[in-house]
Enzyme design. Structure first.
Site, PDB file in Angstrom:
ATOM      1  N   ARG A 275       0.831  -1.216  -0.113  1.00 44.68           N
ATOM      2  CA  ARG A 275       0.014   0.046   0.023  1.00 44.68           C
ATOM      3  C   ARG A 275       0.892   1.147   0.102  1.00 44.68           C
ATOM      4  NH1 ARG A 275      -3.207  -2.799  -1.532  1.00 44.68           N
ATOM      5  NH2 ARG A 275      -5.249  -3.429  -0.709  1.00 44.68           N
TER       6      ARG A 275
ATOM      7  N   HIS B 236      -0.916  -0.002  -9.679  1.00 43.73           N
ATOM      8  CA  HIS B 236      -1.487  -1.011  -8.728  1.00 43.73           C
ATOM      9  C   HIS B 236      -2.140  -2.193  -9.499  1.00 43.73           C
ATOM     10  CE1 HIS B 236      -3.893  -1.167  -4.830  1.00 43.73           C
ATOM     11  NE2 HIS B 236      -3.673  -2.628  -5.188  1.00 43.73           N
TER      12      HIS B 236
HETATM   13  P1  NAP Z   1      -1.558 -11.759   5.045  1.00 42.51           P
HETATM   14  O1  NAP Z   1      -1.498 -12.964   4.533  1.00 42.51           O
HETATM   15  O2  NAP Z   1      -2.424 -11.211   5.950  1.00 42.51           O
HETATM   16  O3  NAP Z   1       0.067 -11.389   5.350  1.00 42.51           O
HETATM   17  C1  NAP Z   1       0.559 -10.386   6.086  1.00 42.51           C
HETATM   18  C2  NAP Z   1       1.879 -10.493   6.656  1.00 42.51           C
HETATM   19  O4  NAP Z   1       2.447  -9.295   7.357  1.00 42.51           O
HETATM   20  C3  NAP Z   1       1.961 -11.547   7.843  1.00 42.51           C
HETATM   21  O5  NAP Z   1       3.082 -12.264   7.877  1.00 42.51           O
HETATM   22  C4  NAP Z   1       1.961 -10.729   9.010  1.00 42.51           C
HETATM   23  O6  NAP Z   1       2.629 -11.361  10.128  1.00 42.51           O
HETATM   24  C5  NAP Z   1       2.826  -9.405   8.741  1.00 42.51           C
HETATM   25  N1  NAP Z   1       2.495  -8.619   9.334  1.00 42.51           N
HETATM   26  C6  NAP Z   1       1.661  -7.793   9.719  1.00 42.51           C
HETATM   27  N2  NAP Z   1       1.616  -6.590  10.380  1.00 42.51           N
HETATM   28  C7  NAP Z   1       2.795  -6.695  10.828  1.00 42.51           C
HETATM   29  C8  NAP Z   1       3.809  -6.189  11.794  1.00 42.51           C
HETATM   30  N3  NAP Z   1       3.382  -4.952  12.536  1.00 42.51           N
HETATM   31  N4  NAP Z   1       4.966  -6.473  11.983  1.00 42.51           N
HETATM   32  C9  NAP Z   1       5.513  -7.260  11.419  1.00 42.51           C
HETATM   33  N5  NAP Z   1       5.064  -8.288  10.355  1.00 42.51           N
HETATM   34  C10 NAP Z   1       3.486  -7.801  10.245  1.00 42.51           C
HETATM   35  O7  NAP Z   1      -1.364 -10.608   3.836  1.00 42.51           O
HETATM   36  P2  NAP Z   1      -1.131 -10.865   2.123  1.00 42.51           P
HETATM   37  O8  NAP Z   1      -2.344 -11.639   1.815  1.00 42.51           O
HETATM   38  O9  NAP Z   1       0.263 -11.443   2.117  1.00 42.51           O
HETATM   39  O10 NAP Z   1      -1.427  -9.490   1.626  1.00 42.51           O
HETATM   40  C11 NAP Z   1      -0.467  -8.438   2.072  1.00 42.51           C
HETATM   41  C12 NAP Z   1      -0.831  -7.110   1.512  1.00 42.51           C
HETATM   42  O11 NAP Z   1      -0.408  -6.935  -0.077  1.00 42.51           O
HETATM   43  C13 NAP Z   1      -2.360  -6.777   1.629  1.00 42.51           C
HETATM   44  O12 NAP Z   1      -2.803  -6.421   2.790  1.00 42.51           O
HETATM   45  C14 NAP Z   1      -2.739  -5.578   0.625  1.00 42.51           C
HETATM   46  O13 NAP Z   1      -2.449  -4.522   1.020  1.00 42.51           O
HETATM   47  C15 NAP Z   1      -1.183  -6.086  -0.514  1.00 42.51           C
HETATM   48  N6  NAP Z   1      -1.731  -6.214  -1.809  1.00 42.51           N
HETATM   49  C16 NAP Z   1      -1.296  -5.810  -2.938  1.00 42.51           C
HETATM   50  C17 NAP Z   1      -1.662  -6.036  -4.093  1.00 42.51           C
HETATM   51  C18 NAP Z   1      -1.268  -5.410  -5.411  1.00 42.51           C
HETATM   52  O14 NAP Z   1      -1.721  -5.372  -6.455  1.00 42.51           O
HETATM   53  N7  NAP Z   1      -0.300  -4.284  -5.217  1.00 42.51           N
HETATM   54  C19 NAP Z   1      -2.597  -7.147  -4.471  1.00 42.51           C
HETATM   55  C20 NAP Z   1      -3.032  -7.862  -3.150  1.00 42.51           C
HETATM   56  C21 NAP Z   1      -2.747  -7.392  -2.057  1.00 42.51           C
HETATM   57  P3  NAP Z   1       1.905 -12.664  10.664  1.00 42.51           P
HETATM   58  O15 NAP Z   1       2.201 -13.822   9.740  1.00 42.51           O
HETATM   59  O16 NAP Z   1       2.711 -12.870  12.022  1.00 42.51           O
HETATM   60  O17 NAP Z   1       0.554 -12.291  10.920  1.00 42.51           O
END
Ligand code: NAP
Length: 302
Positions: free
Chosen positions: A217, A265
């Site tokens: 983001r 994006h």
């Molecule tokens: P996810 O499965 O919820 O994983 C998030 C990861 O971040 C987890 O490993 C989590 O740790 C870690 N995390 C969260 N808060 C943290 C903190 N304060 N300190 C350290 N680590 C932290 O999310 P995802 O599905 O991989 O997606 C991640 C993000 O990608 C989405 O939220 C979205 O904003 C973005 N995204 C972007 C696009 C694009 O096209 N650009 C597309 C899809 C998604 P834990 O494992 O310990 O919970």
């Protein structure tokens, strides 16, 4: 069951036939009403969420739910599930690999050299010479980490809770990850703990000559700090897919910055064909009275 589709970003024409085929006995509606049981949403039109207080599930059609959580209209008592779409996970891994290889193989610099008709080979490095650090080891970060490790890169990743991924140095300490990350890939959810995390302090802890790849983001990055790190040469390049204001306004200086590669994006778009089984599985769980999968932890903010 009445299922609402409410999105200003996702194509109804792609979803409608898939949902009709998978759920022939359910009714798809486009306006919220009190009898809607499941709402499929991504950037829903204003006024939608506040009319879903009686729903049993709000199912996001995006993986990131920061926009929904920030919406004061989101009903507190209704479970919110995010989408974990295997097609999106694959697309994101491809995007990460594309950007890391662009940096690793100096392609961004060869594009510049081409503009000046300069024929000069830059120093070749082995993948094993480079460490790629990944912020976030969730659905997207863990898959990208595996893909990078398979190409021979050293890979390190940071998460809130301890993780074990074969071939990946996993840590919960950011201060351990930053100094070893030649390239830093951000795949964190946007929460109060991660907003502005990519700031001057973070960049200064990275090795000189590194690159930033932000595919999560826009608000993770403090843009003036990034521009300063690029201007000083401490960061060699930045790949930015996401911005605080989208679309990025045409007058924004980032567009023409030579140290920045911009994509609109698109690092991973929802792929209805691969997302459908996840959405249908959650609808069936609601029908059976079971807890839906991939529920958002509202306290943690993701
Ligand atoms: P996810 O499965 O919820 O994983 C998030 C990861 O971040 C987890 O490993 C989590 O740790 C870690 N995390 C969260 N808060 C943290 C903190 N304060 N300190 C350290 N680590 C932290 O999310 P995802 O599905 O991989 O997606 C991640 C993000 O990608 C989405 O939220 C979205 O904003 C973005 N995204 C972007 C696009 C694009 O096209 N650009 C597309 C899809 C998604 P834990 O494992 O310990 O919970």
């Amino acid at each position: 069951m009445r299922i609402l589709f409410a999105s200003t970003s996702e194509p109804l024409e792609a979803w409608r036939p898939l949902l009709a085929q998978a759920l022939p006995h359910d009714e798809l509606v486009l306006e919220p009403d009190p009898s809607v049981e499941v709402a499929l949403v991504a950037k829903p039109p204003a006024g939608t969420l506040s009319r879903l207080r009686g729903a049993k599930l709000i199912q996001s059609l995006w993986m990131g739910v920061d926009g929904l959580l920030a919406d004061p209209e989101l009903p507190r008592g209704v479970p919110l599930a995010r989408l974990v779409d295997p097609g999106m996970v694959a697309a994101m891994t491809e995007s990460v690999l594309a950007h890391v290889l662009d940096w690793h193989r100096h392609l961004y610099r060869y594009r510049e050299q081409q503009r000046a008709a300069t024929w000069r080979a830059l120093e070749q490095r082995l993948a094993a010479d480079r460490t790629v650090g990944i912020l976030g080891l969730g659905a997207l970060g863990a898959a990208a980490a595996r893909g990078l490790a398979a190409l021979g890169f050293r890979v390190a990743g940071w998460s809130r809770r301890p993780k074990a991924i074969p071939g990946v140095h996993c840590t919960t300490r950011l201060e351990e990850l930053l100094p070893i990350s030649d390239a830093l890939v951000c795949l964190l959810p946007l929460t109060s703990a991660t907003r502005g995390i990519l700031d001057a302090r973070a960049f200064s802890r990275m090795p000189a000559g590194g690159c930033l790849i932000n595919l999560a983001r826009g608000a993770h990055v403090v843009v003036p700090d990034l521009l300063a790190a690029l201007a000083s040469g401490h960061l060699a390049h930045a790949y930015l897919d996401v911005f605080e204001r989208e679309p990025l306004p045409p007058a924004d200086p980032l567009w023409s910055h030579p140290g920045v590669t911009i994509t609109p994006h698109i690092a991973a778009l929802t792929e209805p064909r691969t997302a459908l089984p996840k959405v249908v599985a959650n609808i069936e769980r609601v029908r059976r009275g079971e807890t839906p999968l991939d529920l958002v932890d509202r306290q943690a903010g993701y």
